[in-house]
Write an enzyme that holds these catalytic residues in place. Sequence first.
Site, mmCIF file in Angstrom:
data_model
loop_
_atom_site.group_PDB
_atom_site.id
_atom_site.type_symbol
_atom_site.label_atom_id
_atom_site.label_comp_id
_atom_site.label_asym_id
_atom_site.label_seq_id
_atom_site.Cartn_x
_atom_site.Cartn_y
_atom_site.Cartn_z
ATOM 1 N N ASP A 1 24.638 10.192 -6.979
ATOM 2 C CA ASP A 1 25.838 10.316 -7.245
ATOM 3 C C ASP A 1 26.031 9.403 -6.396
ATOM 4 O O ASP A 1 26.469 10.039 -4.841
ATOM 5 C CB ASP A 1 26.749 11.788 -7.583
ATOM 6 C CG ASP A 1 27.820 12.181 -7.582
ATOM 7 O OD1 ASP A 1 28.282 11.108 -8.600
ATOM 8 O OD2 ASP A 1 28.291 12.880 -7.535
ATOM 9 N N HIS B 1 39.613 6.545 -4.998
ATOM 10 C CA HIS B 1 39.470 8.073 -4.767
ATOM 11 C C HIS B 1 38.810 8.097 -3.085
ATOM 12 O O HIS B 1 39.266 9.145 -2.567
ATOM 13 C CB HIS B 1 38.143 8.310 -5.858
ATOM 14 C CG HIS B 1 37.433 9.605 -5.384
ATOM 15 N ND1 HIS B 1 38.085 11.018 -5.088
ATOM 16 C CD2 HIS B 1 35.587 10.141 -4.820
ATOM 17 C CE1 HIS B 1 37.040 11.764 -4.848
ATOM 18 N NE2 HIS B 1 35.306 10.781 -4.518
ATOM 19 N N GLU C 1 35.330 16.245 -11.261
ATOM 20 C CA GLU C 1 34.851 14.770 -10.959
ATOM 21 C C GLU C 1 34.708 14.068 -11.836
ATOM 22 O O GLU C 1 33.399 14.086 -12.549
ATOM 23 C CB GLU C 1 33.865 14.859 -9.177
ATOM 24 C CG GLU C 1 34.189 15.477 -8.711
ATOM 25 C CD GLU C 1 33.423 14.696 -7.320
ATOM 26 O OE1 GLU C 1 32.682 14.458 -7.062
ATOM 27 O OE2 GLU C 1 33.743 14.977 -6.855
ATOM 28 N N GLU D 1 33.858 11.184 -13.614
ATOM 29 C CA GLU D 1 32.542 9.887 -13.971
ATOM 30 C C GLU D 1 32.393 9.572 -14.765
ATOM 31 O O GLU D 1 32.168 10.787 -15.794
ATOM 32 C CB GLU D 1 31.515 10.831 -12.870
ATOM 33 C CG GLU D 1 32.380 11.008 -11.393
ATOM 34 C CD GLU D 1 31.024 11.127 -10.051
ATOM 35 O OE1 GLU D 1 29.737 10.529 -10.838
ATOM 36 O OE2 GLU D 1 31.595 12.023 -9.642
ATOM 37 N N ASP E 1 31.291 15.729 -12.209
ATOM 38 C CA ASP E 1 30.248 16.744 -11.210
ATOM 39 C C ASP E 1 31.257 17.477 -10.306
ATOM 40 O O ASP E 1 32.151 17.437 -9.738
ATOM 41 C CB ASP E 1 30.400 16.017 -10.326
ATOM 42 C CG ASP E 1 29.156 15.539 -8.681
ATOM 43 O OD1 ASP E 1 28.176 16.350 -9.442
ATOM 44 O OD2 ASP E 1 29.007 15.677 -7.917
ATOM 45 N N ARG F 1 35.172 22.645 -3.098
ATOM 46 C CA ARG F 1 35.501 21.496 -1.819
ATOM 47 C C ARG F 1 35.659 22.553 -0.974
ATOM 48 O O ARG F 1 35.443 22.027 0.322
ATOM 49 C CB ARG F 1 37.295 21.306 -2.013
ATOM 50 C CG ARG F 1 37.196 20.252 -4.142
ATOM 51 C CD ARG F 1 36.707 19.178 -3.271
ATOM 52 N NE ARG F 1 36.799 18.285 -4.618
ATOM 53 C CZ ARG F 1 36.066 17.531 -5.192
ATOM 54 N NH1 ARG F 1 35.244 16.785 -3.864
ATOM 55 N NH2 ARG F 1 36.090 16.702 -6.108
ATOM 56 N N GLN G 1 32.321 22.681 0.213
ATOM 57 C CA GLN G 1 31.741 21.268 0.663
ATOM 58 C C GLN G 1 32.812 20.698 2.223
ATOM 59 O O GLN G 1 31.726 20.058 2.764
ATOM 60 C CB GLN G 1 32.695 20.475 -0.430
ATOM 61 C CG GLN G 1 32.242 18.597 -0.046
ATOM 62 C CD GLN G 1 32.546 17.468 -1.280
ATOM 63 O OE1 GLN G 1 32.864 18.249 -1.756
ATOM 64 N NE2 GLN G 1 32.506 16.718 -0.480
ATOM 65 N N LYS H 1 27.713 20.297 -4.250
ATOM 66 C CA LYS H 1 27.609 19.872 -5.713
ATOM 67 C C LYS H 1 26.596 20.456 -7.080
ATOM 68 O O LYS H 1 26.215 19.868 -7.413
ATOM 69 C CB LYS H 1 27.308 18.015 -5.484
ATOM 70 C CG LYS H 1 28.687 18.412 -4.408
ATOM 71 C CD LYS H 1 29.406 17.386 -5.761
ATOM 72 C CE LYS H 1 30.780 16.491 -4.390
ATOM 73 N NZ LYS H 1 31.501 15.993 -5.228
ATOM 74 N N THR I 1 26.357 19.686 -13.108
ATOM 75 C CA THR I 1 27.027 18.273 -13.642
ATOM 76 C C THR I 1 27.071 18.351 -14.816
ATOM 77 O O THR I 1 25.510 18.160 -15.435
ATOM 78 C CB THR I 1 26.079 17.351 -12.748
ATOM 79 O OG1 THR I 1 26.782 18.205 -11.605
ATOM 80 C CG2 THR I 1 26.882 16.132 -12.939
ATOM 81 N N GLU J 1 42.781 15.602 -5.520
ATOM 82 C CA GLU J 1 43.558 14.055 -4.823
ATOM 83 C C GLU J 1 44.676 14.395 -6.186
ATOM 84 O O GLU J 1 45.672 14.724 -5.706
ATOM 85 C CB GLU J 1 42.622 12.934 -6.144
ATOM 86 C CG GLU J 1 41.894 12.440 -5.299
ATOM 87 C CD GLU J 1 41.223 11.955 -6.125
ATOM 88 O OE1 GLU J 1 41.208 10.428 -5.820
ATOM 89 O OE2 GLU J 1 40.002 11.717 -6.769
#
Lengths: 416, 416
Positions: A128, A135, A201, A203, A233, A237, A240, A253, A257, A363
């Site tokens: 990844d 971002h 996420e 992607e 993904d 948070r 993380q 993570k 996915t 975000e």
Amino acid sequence: MGFCRSWLDSANGRDCDFPLNNLPYGVFSVGDGDLRCGVAIGDRIVDATGLEAAGLLRADPDADVLDAPYWNDFMELGRNAWSRYRAALTAMLADGVDEVVQDAIIIHSVPMAEAVLHLPFRVSEFTDFYSSRHHATNVGTMFRGAENALPPNWLHIPIGYNGRASSVVVSGTPITRPHGQIKGPGDDAPRFAPSARFDIELELGAIIGQASDRPISVAEAFENIFGYVILNDWSARDVQAWEYQPLGPFQAKATATTISPWIVTAAALEPFRTSTPARAEPLLDYLNEPGPMLYDIALEVGLSPDGGTETLICQTNYNEMYFSAAQQLAHHTSSGCPMRVGDLLGSGTISGPEKHNRGSLLELSWGGKEPLTLDTGEIRCFVEDRDTLVLRGHAQGDGYRIGFGSCVGTVRPASQ
Amino acid sequence: MGFCRSWLDSANGRDCDFPLNNLPYGVFSVGDGDLRCGVAIGDRIVDATGLEAAGLLRADPDADVLDAPYWNDFMELGRNAWSRYRAALTAMLADGVDEVVQDAIIIHSVPMAEAVLHLPFRVSEFTDFYSSRHHATNVGTMFRGAENALPPNWLHIPIGYNGRASSVVVSGTPITRPHGQIKGPGDDAPRFAPSARFDIELELGAIIGQASDRPISVAEAFENIFGYVILNDWSARDVQAWEYQPLGPFQAKATATTISPWIVTAAALEPFRTSTPARAEPLLDYLNEPGPMLYDIALEVGLSPDGGTETLICQTNYNEMYFSAAQQLAHHTSSGCPMRVGDLLGSGTISGPEKHNRGSLLELSWGGKEPLTLDTGEIRCFVEDRDTLVLRGHAQGDGYRIGFGSCVGTVRPASQ
């Protein structure tokens, strides 16, 4: 290249994800039947495994590469075989072809609505990246302050980390909210609890179609990429934030996915190539792109609470990336790292300049400080139990589109 | 359990790595022959594939699980099958067994000196941890200063990151010095160059023998570990220093990871179990060990310059670890991350309290500031071209040893 008309009417609508120009590769089953390789066209799936077995369309004269529940053996054959197969299939599905061919295709196809879709390829390893400048700037600002938002290496390296291939699942797979070790800034000690900041996420995933065992150039890397999927993904948070120093994200993570079920080929996306933006710092030679290697792919995310209507929470575009998948792959091989058919490379979360272009809830809600109001009136900072997240994407042609289908996941409550 | 005598004399020496108590599993070939599963005993390799085909020793009555160039299918069978197979093989090789059995074994075995060894299992995914407190303290002191040496999460989490399975190679494979992006503290801009700080990491690798798809306890994790190998995680320190923030090591660790060719089973190591040290901070419940889950395994590293004699540069022990492989695996599954047969978990570099216990040149030369003097009179800060690094390990029993064999790599100059 203009729109190509098929004799299959459902493939010819302006909003159809799967016109003749697309022909994405997937794996399907019907009822209790075996998993088979299939190609999407309009509202049907052509049974590629069946066409091969019947001798009507073979990728390899000597081997049944599609007699498998994945496209990996097909990818192994290489670019010339990919092109020949696509050309032959296009000819069989093009408007005006002989009715005998049409009848054979109808026999060797199923309505998409009756099929269950599976992972289209066996994921060898999953990497990844972190290559959207908006971002990285947003996340860096939240985690390290505006002055240190972009790490010093960011403009020079397509920063990435190895993810977990075993956690890659196909669209539609339910996602159980993970537990993890969590310690907030005000906590005395960590605790083991369900993630309270579970996120998505948005992607694009690039699928490696040819192996390499030495450093390869960006041009070679581009040639080795077979196709693309939309990729979500899932990220815890709070886990993380506590775990990621000094060796990067790990269990945050590793829950899942999700990828969309159809591999949209690089061949289908060829008319939509576009360049990465001007460089803020010159790149080292091994990362210079010899031509446009991004694609203009519109992307969006919808969030539906349990039983509620969908709110579009993000609209962005793959052309926002600072590094292309080809640059990422070239960097990936720079150490001599061997790459294998079926390796999956996530682009990194794709965010644009505006607030509604942000590809993660982290975000969008600015770390939970600016909750989103959904069309239902509910508010969201992160994903709630029973929320359904749908990621979509398409490249827009003149009167047609190259669609990816949907990348869907519904979040289940954490297990007890 | 005391020493078990074999009718094969070469297995009975005090310094033999492969007595009857060991019986490690590998994959071998002779001449142009196929790759076959084998078991080391004394100076011979028992052809397990051949014994299975002849019906003399079967792990599964219904399937030829050893008719493969790896032990993964055998591992799939689970712990009861592992125990039965080991017991049956032990009986066939034990002193006093019928001569008919001895003759059959001699027919179905080869001298180790005539065989080429290969990777003993298909590596599904590779995870590398960071669980030696002395190592983490040393590296942290060099990179972040003595006050911030141990990250705040370190005593609470077996910190790890995902590595690259495609880069795992068997002992003896030449290692080419990698290129990478490098930017020293005094450099204006990064450059792409051969690593000038290429290093080793002395580790133990745990091999996962049973799949899981949910969080598992430390006790379950211990049961799922099939065996261990010695592991050298080659590391380009200059590449690592520039790339590792914020997402962890990537290309610095992707060139190669060398493993020793024999899987030493958890069963063989059972008499050597020992506990992790007292906790500096209480662990969360999901990480508590229900019993001793480390092993007392003496480890050492020898460095031989081109044509020169070997200098022993490190002696340490696996019992220095702060977290066991079982704790690492339990943490790995805590997010729901699926684990598969053939997953490889590196312990992290194993360093002890004294200078000569340090498991990497980074630590031994203190970041290049305190060069080592070899027995040849040459000095070393990091690995030089044509150096051969040999990692060895064994558990010491009463009159016998459970040896791992060697984990060897010779470094070739960077390619042009």
